[in-house]
Scaffold this motif. Structure first.
Motif, PDB file in Angstrom:
ATOM      1  N   GLU B 304       0.836  -1.197   0.000  1.00  0.00           N
ATOM      2  CA  GLU B 304       0.000   0.000   0.000  1.00  0.00           C
ATOM      3  C   GLU B 304       0.879   1.259   0.000  1.00  0.00           C
ATOM      4  O   GLU B 304       0.611   2.231  -0.712  1.00  0.00           O
ATOM      5  CB  GLU B 304      -0.913  -0.002   1.242  1.00  0.00           C
ATOM      6  CG  GLU B 304      -2.111   0.922   1.116  1.00  0.00           C
ATOM      7  CD  GLU B 304      -2.996   0.892   2.373  1.00  0.00           C
ATOM      8  OE1 GLU B 304      -3.786   1.833   2.525  1.00  0.00           O
ATOM      9  OE2 GLU B 304      -2.869  -0.046   3.203  1.00  0.00           O
ATOM     10  N   TYR B 305       1.956   1.209   0.790  1.00  0.00           N
ATOM     11  CA  TYR B 305       2.886   2.338   0.857  1.00  0.00           C
ATOM     12  C   TYR B 305       3.530   2.562  -0.514  1.00  0.00           C
ATOM     13  O   TYR B 305       3.596   3.689  -1.011  1.00  0.00           O
ATOM     14  CB  TYR B 305       3.957   2.063   1.911  1.00  0.00           C
ATOM     15  CG  TYR B 305       5.095   3.050   1.902  1.00  0.00           C
ATOM     16  CD1 TYR B 305       4.918   4.344   2.390  1.00  0.00           C
ATOM     17  CD2 TYR B 305       6.350   2.694   1.391  1.00  0.00           C
ATOM     18  CE1 TYR B 305       5.956   5.260   2.373  1.00  0.00           C
ATOM     19  CE2 TYR B 305       7.397   3.610   1.376  1.00  0.00           C
ATOM     20  CZ  TYR B 305       7.197   4.888   1.863  1.00  0.00           C
ATOM     21  OH  TYR B 305       8.229   5.782   1.838  1.00  0.00           O
ATOM     22  N   ILE B 308       1.198   4.324  -2.858  1.00  0.00           N
ATOM     23  CA  ILE B 308       0.996   5.745  -2.570  1.00  0.00           C
ATOM     24  C   ILE B 308       2.228   6.546  -2.985  1.00  0.00           C
ATOM     25  O   ILE B 308       2.115   7.602  -3.604  1.00  0.00           O
ATOM     26  CB  ILE B 308       0.685   5.970  -1.074  1.00  0.00           C
ATOM     27  CG1 ILE B 308      -0.594   5.207  -0.687  1.00  0.00           C
ATOM     28  CG2 ILE B 308       0.500   7.455  -0.788  1.00  0.00           C
ATOM     29  CD1 ILE B 308      -0.945   5.300   0.786  1.00  0.00           C
ATOM     30  N   ALA B 320      -5.228  14.618  -1.998  1.00  0.00           N
ATOM     31  CA  ALA B 320      -5.817  13.307  -1.728  1.00  0.00           C
ATOM     32  C   ALA B 320      -4.729  12.287  -1.402  1.00  0.00           C
ATOM     33  O   ALA B 320      -4.851  11.495  -0.461  1.00  0.00           O
ATOM     34  CB  ALA B 320      -6.625  12.842  -2.946  1.00  0.00           C
ATOM     35  N   VAL B 321      -3.659  12.314  -2.171  1.00  0.00           N
ATOM     36  CA  VAL B 321      -2.554  11.387  -1.939  1.00  0.00           C
ATOM     37  C   VAL B 321      -1.956  11.642  -0.563  1.00  0.00           C
ATOM     38  O   VAL B 321      -1.681  10.723   0.204  1.00  0.00           O
ATOM     39  CB  VAL B 321      -1.470  11.552  -3.027  1.00  0.00           C
ATOM     40  CG1 VAL B 321      -0.277  10.663  -2.714  1.00  0.00           C
ATOM     41  CG2 VAL B 321      -2.033  11.219  -4.390  1.00  0.00           C
ATOM     42  N   SER B 323      -3.390  12.919   2.019  1.00  0.00           N
ATOM     43  CA  SER B 323      -4.224  12.492   3.136  1.00  0.00           C
ATOM     44  C   SER B 323      -4.220  10.972   3.241  1.00  0.00           C
ATOM     45  O   SER B 323      -4.324  10.420   4.333  1.00  0.00           O
ATOM     46  CB  SER B 323      -5.635  13.082   3.027  1.00  0.00           C
ATOM     47  OG  SER B 323      -6.480  12.190   2.365  1.00  0.00           O
ATOM     48  N   SER B 324      -4.060  10.250   2.119  1.00  0.00           N
ATOM     49  CA  SER B 324      -4.029   8.791   2.263  1.00  0.00           C
ATOM     50  C   SER B 324      -2.722   8.330   2.903  1.00  0.00           C
ATOM     51  O   SER B 324      -2.700   7.336   3.621  1.00  0.00           O
ATOM     52  CB  SER B 324      -4.294   8.085   0.931  1.00  0.00           C
ATOM     53  OG  SER B 324      -3.375   8.488  -0.038  1.00  0.00           O
ATOM     54  N   ASP B 327      -3.180   8.972   6.557  1.00  0.00           N
ATOM     55  CA  ASP B 327      -4.083   7.946   7.066  1.00  0.00           C
ATOM     56  C   ASP B 327      -3.327   6.637   7.295  1.00  0.00           C
ATOM     57  O   ASP B 327      -3.450   6.001   8.348  1.00  0.00           O
ATOM     58  CB  ASP B 327      -5.213   7.756   6.044  1.00  0.00           C
ATOM     59  CG  ASP B 327      -6.108   6.593   6.409  1.00  0.00           C
ATOM     60  OD1 ASP B 327      -6.710   6.645   7.507  1.00  0.00           O
ATOM     61  OD2 ASP B 327      -6.180   5.622   5.624  1.00  0.00           O
ATOM     62  N   LEU B 328      -2.484   6.283   6.322  1.00  0.00           N
ATOM     63  CA  LEU B 328      -1.692   5.058   6.432  1.00  0.00           C
ATOM     64  C   LEU B 328      -0.763   5.116   7.654  1.00  0.00           C
ATOM     65  O   LEU B 328      -0.610   4.130   8.385  1.00  0.00           O
ATOM     66  CB  LEU B 328      -0.860   4.852   5.162  1.00  0.00           C
ATOM     67  CG  LEU B 328      -0.056   3.554   5.089  1.00  0.00           C
ATOM     68  CD1 LEU B 328      -0.974   2.363   4.821  1.00  0.00           C
ATOM     69  CD2 LEU B 328       1.020   3.626   4.007  1.00  0.00           C
ATOM     70  N   ARG B 331      -2.989   4.424  10.663  1.00  0.00           N
ATOM     71  CA  ARG B 331      -3.545   3.070  10.680  1.00  0.00           C
ATOM     72  C   ARG B 331      -2.489   2.016  10.995  1.00  0.00           C
ATOM     73  O   ARG B 331      -2.718   1.077  11.752  1.00  0.00           O
ATOM     74  CB  ARG B 331      -4.174   2.751   9.320  1.00  0.00           C
ATOM     75  CG  ARG B 331      -5.693   2.854   9.323  1.00  0.00           C
ATOM     76  CD  ARG B 331      -6.277   2.239   8.065  1.00  0.00           C
ATOM     77  NE  ARG B 331      -5.797   2.899   6.857  1.00  0.00           N
ATOM     78  CZ  ARG B 331      -5.115   2.279   5.883  1.00  0.00           C
ATOM     79  NH1 ARG B 331      -4.840   0.984   5.976  1.00  0.00           N
ATOM     80  NH2 ARG B 331      -4.718   2.941   4.812  1.00  0.00           N
TER      81      ARG B 331
END
Lengths: 378, 378
Positions: B304-305, B308, B320-321, B323-324, B327-328, B331
């Motif tokens: 996932e990293y 991104i 958006a990128v 903030s993800s 978020d990662l 999490r």
């Protein structure tokens, strides 16, 4: 030759100091990261390849003045190293360390010079930045050229700091701490001028403008003469506890010796044999180097000089071209121009040598050094 | 904030020392060649642009310890400068010179760093090598890029020597000459490690390999923490005539402060506002920088990293990128990893601050410095 015998024995002392310091540092710097031990080893190998003229002159000046009337040493010398030969004053460890630190400064400056001049080989070995470039290639780094340049810049910087540490450490014994402080100040001042002279050299090389004789002489003074002769001699004098007058006369002597050395360098660049000088004769012309000789040739030879240089550029090592440039140098009196510059320098150097308050055997060594700078063929 | 007020007033002292030294040198170096005055002026302008945290910490530590029980000064301080404010010990000229010399070392290292990182702008002004590159362009030099790099290398070298001259000169008054010698030795030793850390940083950047947490921490220690905090604090302690124990506890404090500072730097690189941090947030990810945060993200975020980061690379500053990735970080517990590293460092720093033998107002300044390194947003 007595001078060469002396410099050879100084070289042995300097090598020992360099090994001693850099081998101990290798262990310490291994703690920082994987570049620490590796850099110590590369710097040691690189430094040991040098001729060590500069460090040798530090010790020579020390030996001439320590214990002499001009070198009024108020301190008992400690940590002395027994030496054979004709020198009455044995060289203490710390003076050998000072000489070795100067060689380390020299190596570090060369590491940066080689990046600037893009020289990948020096004395039949890859230069330091090129070693890192090759490492980058082996490790599949995307831009090995910039990687090599970057590590070379860092390595030179670290080399300066190691040299200053070595010099500082040489002052560990408080009995000569103030001499080391004076040497530190002298080096810092003079090395700034070396950096500036290097900038001028870069600018001369990059520009098509012909500098004046005065500009070239000033470059010789700072880039070669003061750095290679004055500073080592003055360093040795300070180490010996000499009075300021003696140190500054040695500095002046060094300037004359150094300019003569550099002028001879230019001359054998045209008249020497490739096997002796390590590069094809005429390569200064080919590279458009601004020397006193090429300056005189350009001024006196006019269009004829321009034509020949054009041919030299196309035909490296061509014997006919080389002989026509030598012929031009004689016909136009370019060599006479050099002689006119050389004469007063030689006379002043002789005067200083004859009036220094040193032993006859040491005076003879300085005479030999002057003769060498006037007559050497390689 | 009291700390900022203190650092601002130190800045004024350092600026004065830098001007005084480099303006005098400009005249002297003008004698060497046309690069002399010009370089002094460029280095002065460049240095005055700096935040002068490092030099400020030198003076801060001096003020904390001079005349205190931990700073047992056997010498009367001379050349004192009258100062207002809440500090009992006025700063002598020579200590301001030492602090200024450290800033000059810092500037010179940055001159080389900018060549290595190919940064053409720093603090809204062209970097030094880029200034020379532009000069080369204006003068029609064939390869302005290499011309700029070459002059930049020389300029950084000359800057180091100028800094060592300034430091040596600060010891001119014999009453503190031995302190200056100790500082010289300390700097030389530590700056070699900074050079090695810079090599490691180059290698991390050039390679696709992920270093270990231990390797990154070691880089932080030598490239940021010891250089930006430990060395200035220890320098001030030596200048104040402190005992070795106090100097080495300040060095340790500096390591903790510095690593916390660098970790915060990584964090605000992701969470900060562009207007405050001077670069788009997320640019560390984009440039593939190896920080403790990106390391934790890569380890815990897995594929996932990677996805991104790929998107960040294509879309700089995409909200958006960004903030993800934030978020990662939450999490996966990547921020928790940082907290785990941070806690013992903070505790140990607090312990040292509370047990140093200094005035309450100075202790409060150190607490403020620690809080700043933990909580700053820019």
């Amino acid at each position: 030759m007595e001078l060469m015998r002396a410099l050879d024995s100084h070289r042995t002392l300097i090598e020992r100091s360099l090994r001693h310091f850099l081998e101990a540092k290798a262990g310490e710097l291994a703690e920082v990261n994987r570049w620490g031990r590796d850099l110590s080893e590369r710097l040691l190998r690189f430094s040991l390849h040098g001729k060590m003229i500069r460090g040798g002159l530090v010790i020579l000046a020390y030996e001439m003045l320590a214990g002499s009337r001009a070198g009024r040493s108020p301190y008992p010398e400690t940590g002395e190293r027994a030496r054979g030969g004709s020198f009455p004053a044995p060289t203490p460890f710390w003076v050998a360390d000072v000489a070795a630190a100067y060689e380390l400064i020299h190596s570090s400056l060369l590491v940066h010079d080689d990046i600037i001049d893009r020289d990948r080989m020096r004395r039949w070995a890859p230069t330091l930045f090129h070693q890192y470039e090759e490492l980058g290639e082996r490790e599949g780094i995307a831009e090995p050229g910039h990687f090599g340049t970057s590590l070379g810049i860092c390595a030179g910087d670290a080399g300066f700091f190691l040299a200053f540490e070595m010099l500082s450490g040489a002052g560990g014994d408080v009995s000569h701490g103030d001499r080391v402080s004076r040497i530190m100040l002298l080096w810092a001042k003079e090395l700034t001028a070396v950096g500036l002279a290097q900038m001028e050299d870069v600018a001369f090389g990059a520009s098509s403008r012909m500098p004046s004789e005065e500009e070239v002489l000033r470059l010789y003074r700072h880039k070669t003469a003061r750095y290679t002769f004055s500073l080592p001699l003055a360093t040795g004098a300070i180490a010996a506890g000499s009075d300021l007058g003696t140190a500054s006369r040695l500095e002046e002597l060094g300037e004359h010796l150094g300019i003569l050395f550099q002028m001879k360098d230019d001359e054998i660049g045209l008249y020497g044999e490739e096997a002796e000088i390590g590069k094809p004769p005429g390569s200064d012309l080919k590279e458009g180097k601004k020397t006193l000789l090429t300056l005189a040739l350009a001024r006196l030879g006019g269009r004829e000089y321009g034509d020949i240089v054009g041919r030299v550029r196309d035909l490296p090592g061509d014997a006919a071209v080389l002989s026509s440039i030598r012929d031009l140098a004689e016909r136009t009196g370019a060599l006479g121009v050099l002689e006119r510059i050389r004469n007063p320098l030689r006379k002043r150097a002789e005067e200083i040598i004859e009036t220094l308050d040193i032993e006859p055997s040491h005076r003879e060594l300085l005479r030999e050094l002057l003769r060498y700078n006037l007559d050497r063929t390689r």
